[in-house]
Design an enzyme around this catalytic site. Structure first.
Site, PDB file in Angstrom:
ATOM      1  N   GLY A 164       0.836  -1.201   0.000  1.00  0.00           N
ATOM      2  CA  GLY A 164       0.000   0.000   0.000  1.00  0.00           C
ATOM      3  C   GLY A 164       0.864   1.241   0.000  1.00  0.00           C
ATOM      4  CG  HIS A 193       5.421  -3.306  -0.854  1.00  0.00           C
ATOM      5  ND1 HIS A 193       5.025  -4.604  -0.698  1.00  0.00           N
ATOM      6  CD2 HIS A 193       5.288  -3.037  -2.176  1.00  0.00           C
ATOM      7  CE1 HIS A 193       4.669  -5.106  -1.863  1.00  0.00           C
ATOM      8  NE2 HIS A 193       4.816  -4.175  -2.788  1.00  0.00           N
ATOM      9  CD  GLU A 196       6.972   1.285  -4.875  1.00  0.00           C
ATOM     10  OE1 GLU A 196       6.226   0.788  -4.014  1.00  0.00           O
ATOM     11  OE2 GLU A 196       6.774   1.165  -6.099  1.00  0.00           O
ATOM     12  CG  ASP A 280       5.315  -4.031  -8.506  1.00  0.00           C
ATOM     13  OD1 ASP A 280       4.225  -4.592  -8.292  1.00  0.00           O
ATOM     14  OD2 ASP A 280       5.718  -3.055  -7.859  1.00  0.00           O
TER      15      ASP A 280
END
Ligand SMILES: *[C@@H]1O[C@H](CO)[C@@H](O)[C@H](O)[C@H]1NC(C)=O
Ligand SMILES: *[C@@H]1O[C@H](CO)[C@@H](O)[C@H](O)[C@H]1NC(C)=O
Ligand SMILES: *[C@@H]1O[C@H](CO)[C@@H](O)[C@H](O)[C@H]1NC(C)=O
Length: 341
Positions: A164, A193, A196, A280
């Site tokens: 998210g 994650h 990023e 991805d």
């Protein structure tokens, strides 16, 4: 691509008008050729997810065809990640994508995906495992995610993830932490994650609070040299996505121009960081792992062998299966393993 064609068909079947008339128009709408912000990238999902939520056939079929797609790309082992909550419409609050309450539970979603993956494994002779995602903005879902991981631990589910928008939510909620503690306690692998688009502090939290074993993306670690050095010395694994964050799109459009040459993966490679290349959002970027590898080869002097061996070493398979996977790769590349223990 087959995914989006399917979406159009499925959404027609369900009486949800696809946003545009033809498959090509629809593909155009959901793919992109210039860098988007992560938020814009995530918004693309809202264009096709409503057609899939709560549809048993669609969920199972997409999992099956995902394996088919990967087999065609030449992949022999794949870990696919998804949020079960974003596919269910029963006992999920709020029902995602603005859909109405229905009768597809979380548990059944995971069961259907597992069936699709397992049928795909049989038909296409590759191995497929899954990673269940918690969502940053929905901490109340996280404990349910870890319970699903536990229930399906030896039945295609190998790890938990937290995904998210890192910028929407800047703190790690206690529910995420509890879910990760439970995962650790139960021997479920953990990835997050982080970094990023978010700052290094998100990576720090992933490591110190969530005790993650790997970092998804992680590019912004370079802004904190001390953290970066620590992670290099710990051989922390970075899952680099070749197509979401400007590696692919910058090449396609030239929009990142000189920035591309400064892509963090170039630094990672120079510093012998532990990383792998992954695909991805293949649907929105209309690309395959092969596209990513080709670009990495061209611009980074990257070899397929080293990429695949690193990826296999950092897979979440049990040790015995990991060894089998590695020996397949060594054999295919005619290599002698460094460490044949
Ligand atoms: C997706 O990629 C294929 C193969 O490279 C190309 O033929 C097709 O036009 C692309 N689709 C879109 C919507 O850009
Ligand atoms: C999965 O396998 C591991 C190791 O073989 C075992 O410890 C664990 O209890 C199993 N989990 C389930 C849910 O069967
Ligand atoms: C890279 O990280 C993976 C996953 O944590 C680990 O299994 C592997 O041994 C590491 N590679 C090196 C060269 O340290």
């Amino acid at each position: 691509k087959s995914l989006s064609v399917k979406c159009v068909l499925i959404s027609r079947k369900r009486g949800i008008p696809p946003p545009d008339d033809t498959v090509e128009d629809f593909l155009e709408l959901i793919s992109y050729w210039e860098p988007l912000t992560l938020t814009q990238f995530l918004e693309k999902f809202a264009l096709y997810m409503p057609a899939i939520v709560g549809d048993r056939d669609a969920v199972r079929r997409i999992a099956y065809e995902f394996v088919e797609m990967k087999a065609k790309e030449g992949v022999i082992y794949v870990e696919v990640r998804y949020s079960p909550h974003l596919l269910a419409n029963c006992k999920v609050h709020p029902v995602p994508w603005g859909r109405k309450e229905g009768d597809l539970t979380l548990d059944e979603v995971v069961h259907l995906v597992n069936q699709g993956l397992q049928d795909g494994e049989k038909d296409f002779i590759i191995k497929a495992r899954s990673i269940l995602c918690c969502m940053r903005h929905m901490p109340s879902w996280s404990l349910e995610v870890v319970e699903l991981c536990k229930k399906y631990q030896n039945n295609t589910v190998v790890a938990i993830d937290l995904a998210g928008d890192e910028l929407l939510v800047s703190e790690t909620f206690p529910e995420h932490r509890k879910a990760y503690e439970e995962a650790e306690r139960c021997g479920i692998h953990r990835t997050v994650h982080a970094g990023e688009v978010g700052p290094p502090s998100v990576i720090k939290e992933a490591i110190n609070v969530l005790k993650t074993e790997q970092i998804g993306h992680g590019y912004h670690v370079l802004e904190d040299p001390a953290l970066y050095r620590e992670l290099l010395s710990r051989k922390m694994h970075f899952e680099i996505m070749t197509n979401s964050t400007c590696l692919l799109c910058s090449v396609l459009t030239g929009a990142c121009g000189p920035d591309f040459r400064k892509h963090p993966v170039i630094q990672f490679r120079k510093d012998k960081a532990n990383y792998s290349l992954n695909s991805d959002g293949p649907l929105s970027l209309n690309s395959t792992i092969e596209t990513g590898y080709r670009i990495a080869k061209q611009f980074l002097d990257f070899t397929e062998e080293e990429g695949n061996i690193n990826a296999a070493q950092s897979s979440f398979l049990p040790e015995k299966e990991k060894k089998e996977l590695l020996s397949k790769l060594y054999e295919a590349y005619g290599m002698v393993p460094n460490n044949p223990s």
